[in-house]
Design a protein around this motif. Sequence first.
Motif, PDB file in Angstrom:
ATOM      1  N   GLY A   1       0.748  -1.167  -0.121  1.00 17.52           N
ATOM      2  CA  GLY A   1       0.014  -0.037   0.079  1.00 17.52           C
ATOM      3  C   GLY A   1       1.080   1.353  -0.105  1.00 17.52           C
ATOM      4  N   LEU A   2       1.847   1.149   0.868  1.00 17.87           N
ATOM      5  CA  LEU A   2       2.730   2.432   1.108  1.00 17.87           C
ATOM      6  C   LEU A   2       3.306   2.917  -0.331  1.00 17.87           C
ATOM      7  CD1 LEU A   2       3.627   4.797   3.000  1.00 17.87           C
ATOM      8  CD2 LEU A   2       5.453   3.383   3.395  1.00 17.87           C
ATOM      9  N   SER A   3       4.125   1.934  -0.829  1.00 17.16           N
ATOM     10  CA  SER A   3       4.907   2.231  -2.050  1.00 17.16           C
ATOM     11  C   SER A   3       3.919   2.581  -3.178  1.00 17.16           C
ATOM     12  CB  SER A   3       5.882   1.149  -2.402  1.00 17.16           C
ATOM     13  OG  SER A   3       5.185  -0.235  -2.790  1.00 17.16           O
ATOM     14  N   GLY A   4       2.856   1.843  -3.055  1.00 23.59           N
ATOM     15  CA  GLY A   4       1.486   1.913  -4.119  1.00 23.59           C
ATOM     16  C   GLY A   4       1.369   3.332  -4.164  1.00 23.59           C
ATOM     17  N   LEU A   5       1.026   4.042  -3.092  1.00 26.04           N
ATOM     18  CA  LEU A   5       0.711   5.449  -2.949  1.00 26.04           C
ATOM     19  C   LEU A   5       1.645   6.332  -3.479  1.00 26.04           C
ATOM     20  CD1 LEU A   5      -1.629   5.575   0.508  1.00 26.04           C
ATOM     21  CD2 LEU A   5      -2.331   5.682  -1.946  1.00 26.04           C
ATOM     22  N   GLN A   6       3.134   6.049  -3.131  1.00 30.24           N
ATOM     23  CA  GLN A   6       3.994   6.724  -3.782  1.00 30.24           C
ATOM     24  C   GLN A   6       4.090   6.750  -5.070  1.00 30.24           C
ATOM     25  OE1 GLN A   6       7.516   5.030  -1.621  1.00 30.24           O
ATOM     26  NE2 GLN A   6       7.131   6.384   0.104  1.00 30.24           N
ATOM     27  N   ARG A   7       4.150   5.497  -5.629  1.00 28.78           N
ATOM     28  CA  ARG A   7       3.934   5.346  -7.247  1.00 28.78           C
ATOM     29  C   ARG A   7       2.793   6.093  -7.823  1.00 28.78           C
ATOM     30  NH1 ARG A   7       7.657   4.290 -10.108  1.00 28.78           N
ATOM     31  NH2 ARG A   7       6.722   2.304 -11.459  1.00 28.78           N
ATOM     32  N   PHE A   8       1.660   6.068  -7.004  1.00 24.89           N
ATOM     33  CA  PHE A   8       0.534   6.750  -7.405  1.00 24.89           C
ATOM     34  C   PHE A   8       0.800   8.281  -7.558  1.00 24.89           C
ATOM     35  CE2 PHE A   8      -3.349   9.365  -6.615  1.00 24.89           C
ATOM     36  CZ  PHE A   8      -4.338   9.183  -7.639  1.00 24.89           C
ATOM     37  N   HIS A   9       1.456   8.804  -6.785  1.00 25.94           N
ATOM     38  CA  HIS A   9       1.656  10.281  -6.793  1.00 25.94           C
ATOM     39  C   HIS A   9       2.645  10.672  -7.858  1.00 25.94           C
ATOM     40  CE1 HIS A   9      -0.161  11.522  -3.232  1.00 25.94           C
ATOM     41  NE2 HIS A   9       0.294  10.697  -2.296  1.00 25.94           N
ATOM     42  N   GLU A  10       3.653   9.627  -8.019  1.00 25.76           N
ATOM     43  CA  GLU A  10       4.718   9.990  -9.183  1.00 25.76           C
ATOM     44  C   GLU A  10       4.003   9.794 -10.514  1.00 25.76           C
ATOM     45  OE1 GLU A  10       8.007   7.485  -6.491  1.00 25.76           O
ATOM     46  OE2 GLU A  10       7.506   6.877  -8.604  1.00 25.76           O
ATOM     47  N   LEU A  11       3.161   8.797 -10.666  1.00 28.47           N
ATOM     48  CA  LEU A  11       2.611   8.497 -11.896  1.00 28.47           C
ATOM     49  C   LEU A  11       1.321   8.962 -12.597  1.00 28.47           C
ATOM     50  CD1 LEU A  11       3.487   4.692 -11.545  1.00 28.47           C
ATOM     51  CD2 LEU A  11       4.571   6.284 -13.114  1.00 28.47           C
ATOM     52  N   ARG A  12       0.387   9.620 -11.341  1.00 26.37           N
ATOM     53  CA  ARG A  12      -0.661   9.845 -11.768  1.00 26.37           C
ATOM     54  C   ARG A  12      -1.697   8.587 -12.715  1.00 26.37           C
ATOM     55  NH1 ARG A  12      -3.970  12.992  -8.780  1.00 26.37           N
ATOM     56  NH2 ARG A  12      -2.654  14.163  -7.219  1.00 26.37           N
ATOM     57  N   PRO A  13      -1.759   7.607 -12.430  1.00 28.23           N
ATOM     58  CA  PRO A  13      -2.382   6.691 -13.288  1.00 28.23           C
ATOM     59  C   PRO A  13      -3.973   7.001 -13.287  1.00 28.23           C
ATOM     60  CG  PRO A  13      -2.203   5.700 -11.039  1.00 28.23           C
ATOM     61  CD  PRO A  13      -1.429   7.020 -11.017  1.00 28.23           C
ATOM     62  N   HIS A  14      -4.331   6.591 -14.474  1.00 31.43           N
ATOM     63  CA  HIS A  14      -5.897   6.559 -14.644  1.00 31.43           C
ATOM     64  C   HIS A  14      -6.640   5.778 -13.840  1.00 31.43           C
ATOM     65  CE1 HIS A  14      -3.855   8.087 -18.518  1.00 31.43           C
ATOM     66  NE2 HIS A  14      -4.772   9.222 -18.284  1.00 31.43           N
ATOM     67  N   ILE A  15      -5.751   4.543 -13.626  1.00 29.59           N
ATOM     68  CA  ILE A  15      -6.808   3.665 -13.244  1.00 29.59           C
ATOM     69  C   ILE A  15      -5.763   2.784 -12.076  1.00 29.59           C
ATOM     70  CG2 ILE A  15      -8.029   1.173 -13.462  1.00 29.59           C
ATOM     71  CD1 ILE A  15      -8.489   2.177 -16.220  1.00 29.59           C
ATOM     72  N   VAL A  16      -6.308   2.374 -10.739  1.00 32.92           N
ATOM     73  CA  VAL A  16      -5.404   1.814 -10.006  1.00 32.92           C
ATOM     74  C   VAL A  16      -6.177   0.353  -9.565  1.00 32.92           C
ATOM     75  CG1 VAL A  16      -4.685   1.787  -7.400  1.00 32.92           C
ATOM     76  CG2 VAL A  16      -4.751   3.824  -8.689  1.00 32.92           C
ATOM     77  N   VAL A  17      -5.378  -0.744  -9.858  1.00 34.66           N
ATOM     78  CA  VAL A  17      -5.958  -1.779  -9.506  1.00 34.66           C
ATOM     79  C   VAL A  17      -5.476  -2.461  -8.267  1.00 34.66           C
ATOM     80  CG1 VAL A  17      -6.519  -4.456  -9.999  1.00 34.66           C
ATOM     81  CG2 VAL A  17      -6.471  -2.557 -11.787  1.00 34.66           C
ATOM     82  N   THR A  18      -5.986  -2.503  -7.134  1.00 28.60           N
ATOM     83  CA  THR A  18      -5.140  -2.874  -5.931  1.00 28.60           C
ATOM     84  C   THR A  18      -5.908  -4.005  -5.192  1.00 28.60           C
ATOM     85  OG1 THR A  18      -4.681  -1.938  -3.886  1.00 28.60           O
ATOM     86  CG2 THR A  18      -6.791  -1.439  -4.426  1.00 28.60           C
ATOM     87  N   ASP A  19      -4.937  -4.810  -4.701  1.00 32.53           N
ATOM     88  CA  ASP A  19      -5.315  -5.938  -3.824  1.00 32.53           C
ATOM     89  C   ASP A  19      -5.969  -5.485  -2.446  1.00 32.53           C
ATOM     90  OD1 ASP A  19      -5.943  -8.495  -2.800  1.00 32.53           O
ATOM     91  OD2 ASP A  19      -3.743  -8.879  -2.324  1.00 32.53           O
ATOM     92  N   ILE A  20      -7.030  -6.043  -1.861  1.00 33.08           N
ATOM     93  CA  ILE A  20      -7.529  -5.368  -0.939  1.00 33.08           C
ATOM     94  C   ILE A  20      -6.785  -5.719   0.477  1.00 33.08           C
ATOM     95  CG2 ILE A  20      -9.396  -7.180  -0.091  1.00 33.08           C
ATOM     96  CD1 ILE A  20     -11.339  -4.698  -0.408  1.00 33.08           C
ATOM     97  N   ARG A  21      -6.460  -7.001   0.607  1.00 34.54           N
ATOM     98  CA  ARG A  21      -5.788  -7.494   1.757  1.00 34.54           C
ATOM     99  C   ARG A  21      -4.357  -7.428   1.599  1.00 34.54           C
ATOM    100  NH1 ARG A  21      -8.428 -11.427   5.354  1.00 34.54           N
ATOM    101  NH2 ARG A  21      -9.516  -9.780   6.594  1.00 34.54           N
ATOM    102  N   MET A  22      -3.736  -6.486   2.204  1.00 32.63           N
ATOM    103  CA  MET A  22      -2.120  -6.457   2.039  1.00 32.63           C
ATOM    104  C   MET A  22      -1.695  -5.933   3.521  1.00 32.63           C
ATOM    105  SD  MET A  22      -1.453  -4.344  -1.384  1.00 32.63           S
ATOM    106  CE  MET A  22      -2.773  -2.794  -0.716  1.00 32.63           C
TER     107      MET A  22
END
Lengths: 494, 137
Positions: free
Chosen positions: A39-60
């Motif tokens: 989750g944490l690195s995902g949010l970091q990547r999210f900030h960098e990349l500004r993706p249109h779609i995020v597909v995330t596992d729910i249990r992490m």
Amino acid sequence: MNQAFRYRILVIDDEPSTRELLQMSLESDGYEVHTAEDGLSGLQRFHELRPHIVVTDIRMPGIDGIEVLRRVKAQAPEVEVIVVTGHGQMELAIKALQLEASDFINKPISDQALSVALKRARDKIAMHHKLQNADEQIRQRGDFEHRLIQVSMDGVIANDRRGRITIFNEGASRIYGYSPEEALTSLHVAKLYPPGQAQVIKELIYGRQYGGPGRLINYETEALHRSGQRVPILLSATLLYERDAEVATVGYFKDLTELKRLEQDLVQQTRMGAMGQAMAEVAHGVKNILYGMKLGAFMVDKGLTEANLTLAQKGWPMVRKNMDRIAHLTLDMLSYARDDTRHRQPTALNRLVREACSEVRGRAEELGVSLVEDLAEGLANVIADPENLLICLHNLLGNALEAFAEDAPDKRVRVQTRALANGTQLLRVEDNGRGISPEVQAQIFKPLFTTKRARGTGLGLAITQKIVHEHGGTIRVQSKPNRGTAFEIELPTA
Amino acid sequence: MGDDKVILVIDDDPEICDAMQTILEEYGYRVCTALDTVRGRELLEREKPNLLILDIMMASMDEGLNFAGSLKKREGVWGIPILIVSARPPAERGYGRSVDQDLDWIAADIFMEKPVDPEELIHNVQVLLGEAEAVAQ
């Protein structure tokens, strides 16, 4: 899939195998794919990349999928988030949907479920774009309209149902002296008008007199300036409705100060002009009288010098008569200038008519005119000053008696009274004499207009009209050349 | 004195007509009077006067001016001198009319503004009838 535009997808999953599977599958479908392992690195990547779609596992471990969803949506509501759930995590899936996840897919991930979820995400993004464009257009148009309102020469003021001001443009500032900021924060709509007037205007908007209901068109009233000064304005207003409910009132204010000033100047000029003209006419009348007087005096002088008594005797009546004319003119001018309405009382019109007729009967006989009274019985009293009405009657009768060519065979003057259906009383003085040409009719009530030369002061009908108007009545003339003339006065009853 | 001279007076006020007649007769003229231009025209033909004294009235100013103008445009008995008497000052005599039209008649005539002094009137009558020298104004 549209090649010009590649959707960027961020896949967040702590299981390397799922990440790889998703990456391969999505890249082969033409997406640009990035991955993160928690989750944490995902949010970091999210900030960098500004993706249109995020597909995330729910249990992490650490920040789980629900938290990722929450934070992504908080920062970028337009980003679509698809959650991946395991077996028996329906409650989490529902929670994710409540948090506005665009979809969820179950593990193990089927290509078909993935492709359906992505299509839906893409559709939502496309829709969002459309909405955003529309929003932008509306905003631009709103800006345009706002500017339009701001630069309008007229004052534009809108208020909500509670009287709070929601629009106050520069034009309104010019009229009222409040800045728009002041008006929007601390001014109530009732303060825009002199005390009590706001209520009157409100009632007028709801009423029908001025283009309503719901509208007010070109109502002349006063605005109350910040300084307490009253400003003449022309007001139009309209109620705004939203789904049949009244939500606001918009007023358009035109400043009439300048117009009023011009109007006043014009009235003043007209008055001065009329006065100048009146004085010229008086001078003209006086000159005619003096002419007669001089001729008379010349005869008297010459007669006395030459001891020619006959000549002097011929001249003297001319002097006397013209002295009388000056006296009459002076009295008539005073009576025209006087504003005297004090002596009104219930008055029987017929009595006055009989009185006036009996006074002129002798002259009528001299002139060979038959004077006929045709009076309605049982008339209600009029509220009038009897002396003034007698003046009117004498003026009309005097004119009528002189309306004939000397050799006219059948000279008749008829005085008529009638009750009219509208509650007024009619007084009609009619002759079958020469008649009055339309050009003369147009000037007949003008002070100092006369066709009678020194015999008339030119004030008789002007005075008559003035008296009738002071009594709230009307006077009109009907005439045909060589057929006769009728003057009709209508007077209100008690 | 002009025993043989005839003067026509047109004035809508009968009393003025009477007074003018009395005064002018005192000076030995024969006088005929008319209250309007229709009657005036008749007398002009019948009496062939040597002078016309015409009052230009407010209510019928155009009528008077037209009448005077029509006389000036014609020859013979119609070409007589005209003395105009009016309560309007000369500056306003063209009231409602063009200057050209006014010049037709005003050039050769004497215009007198009311109230006319009777002695001056008599003098002007004599001037127009060639019985006296005009006084330089």
